[in-house]
Design a protein around this motif. Structure first.
Motif, short mmCIF file in Angstrom:
data_model
loop_
_atom_site.label_atom_id
_atom_site.label_comp_id
_atom_site.label_asym_id
_atom_site.label_seq_id
_atom_site.Cartn_x
_atom_site.Cartn_y
_atom_site.Cartn_z
N GLN A 1 -68.42 -9.11 17.48
CA GLN A 1 -69.38 -9.14 18.58
C GLN A 1 -70.19 -10.44 18.60
O GLN A 1 -70.72 -10.82 19.63
CB GLN A 1 -70.32 -7.93 18.49
N GLN A 2 -70.26 -11.10 17.45
CA GLN A 2 -71.04 -12.33 17.34
C GLN A 2 -70.15 -13.57 17.34
O GLN A 2 -70.64 -14.68 17.09
CB GLN A 2 -71.87 -12.29 16.05
N THR B 1 -66.45 -5.17 13.19
CA THR B 1 -66.93 -4.97 14.55
C THR B 1 -68.17 -5.81 14.81
O THR B 1 -68.29 -6.47 15.86
CB THR B 1 -67.24 -3.48 14.79
N GLN B 2 -69.09 -5.84 13.86
CA GLN B 2 -70.32 -6.63 14.02
C GLN B 2 -69.99 -8.12 14.10
O GLN B 2 -70.53 -8.84 14.95
CB GLN B 2 -71.27 -6.36 12.86
N SER C 1 -62.85 -13.86 17.26
CA SER C 1 -62.77 -12.41 17.32
C SER C 1 -61.33 -11.95 17.19
O SER C 1 -61.04 -10.98 16.46
CB SER C 1 -63.38 -11.90 18.63
#
Length: 282
Positions: free
Chosen positions: A181-182, A177-178, A188
């Motif tokens: 997001q980046q 998830t982290q 993604s």
């Protein structure tokens, strides 16, 4: 799959008698409202369920049908099998105790700790409350609209969502998830695919150990699971919507990839063989 008369799980929460409108009235062809980005790992089946049920926002009253009751009993037995398998495999292979999730059965739409969701998004896992969410009518959609019927095909679906719970317990989901997001949309999506394929591999491990422990898998069952994995491939779902499959937009993997990783888990029975991220060079 031989499941009747076997032990069911106590970790089942049946909300199918509740109003589908209780989750915002979005209905079976409604859209997902995500409150925690990246937390839902459902399959968007809206291309194959358009018009399937326009009345799912109505309040459900009375007793469940015989078919509904059987779906509930079946799901409970499969969940119990995953509890027994992972209760042994996780300590042996990962050195940690297994914390069993809760399975929420719903109809039409549902509220979870991750937000509101409709059945058109398919079964999903929410890390926020450590629960699996399943509209049991999805089994009908699989059989009638996706050509993927059969008890073991349905069992694969539950085992796949349990695979996401394992990823959460192992700390994988938080890292993914982290990272998503980046990342760019393309990267993604690629991370999402790797996450889904690993859950397929974990489902294969469950199938292998369940076969050994319970002897419940019958001839043809594995083919049903493979057929289900094919039916929920991104390329197959996009094709069913009349679109040209676009690999960069895949979030769950192609039919071939999903079948491949399911079988890798089944043949190895080993968590270490399910590291999709390492194989992708991450």
């Amino acid at each position: 799959m031989e499941w009747r008369g076997r032990r069911g799980s106590r970790n089942v929460e049946d909300r199918r008698r509740m109003s589908a409108g209780g989750a915002g009235g979005i209905g079976i062809v409604g859209m997902l409202v995500v409150l925690a980005v990246g937390y839902f790992f459902g399959i968007d089946i809206s291309p194959v369920v358009q018009g399937l049920d326009q009345g799912s926002s109505q309040v459900q009253t009375g007793e469940l049908s015989e078919a509904d009751q059987q779906y509930g009993e079946f799901s409970s037995v499969v969940l119990a099998d995953t509890e027994e398998v992972w209760g042994q495999v996780l300590p042996e292979q990962a050195g940690m105790d297994y914390a069993a999730p809760t399975l929420v059965l719903f109809r039409g739409a549902v509220q979870s700790a991750c937000g509101e969701a409709s059945a058109a998004m398919g079964p999903f896992y929410c890390p926020g409350d450590r629960k699996l969410y399943l509209d049991t009518q999805f089994f009908d959609v699989m059989a009638q609209r996706m050509g993927a019927g059969g008890d073991f095909a349905a069992a694969y679906v539950i085992a796949h969502e349990v695979g996401h719970h394992l990823q959460n317990q192992l700390g994988i989901l938080g890292k993914v998830t982290q990272a998503r997001q980046q990342s760019s949309e393309r990267d993604s999506n690629a991370l999402s695919v790797l996450t889904e394929l690993q859950a397929d591999c974990f489902a294969g491990i469950w199938a292998a150990h369940a076969s050994q422990q319970f002897g419940s898998i019958e001839e043809g069952d594995l083919e049903e699971a493979q057929n289900a994995a094919r039916a929920v491939g991104d390329d197959v779902i996009q094709s069913s919507a009349g679109r040209t499959p676009m690999p960069d937009s895949f979030t769950h993997g192609s039919a071939e990839e999903r079948q491949e990783w399911l079988m890798r888990g089944f043949r190895s029975g080993d968590l270490a063989q399910c590291n999709t991220f390492a194989e992708a060079g991450l």
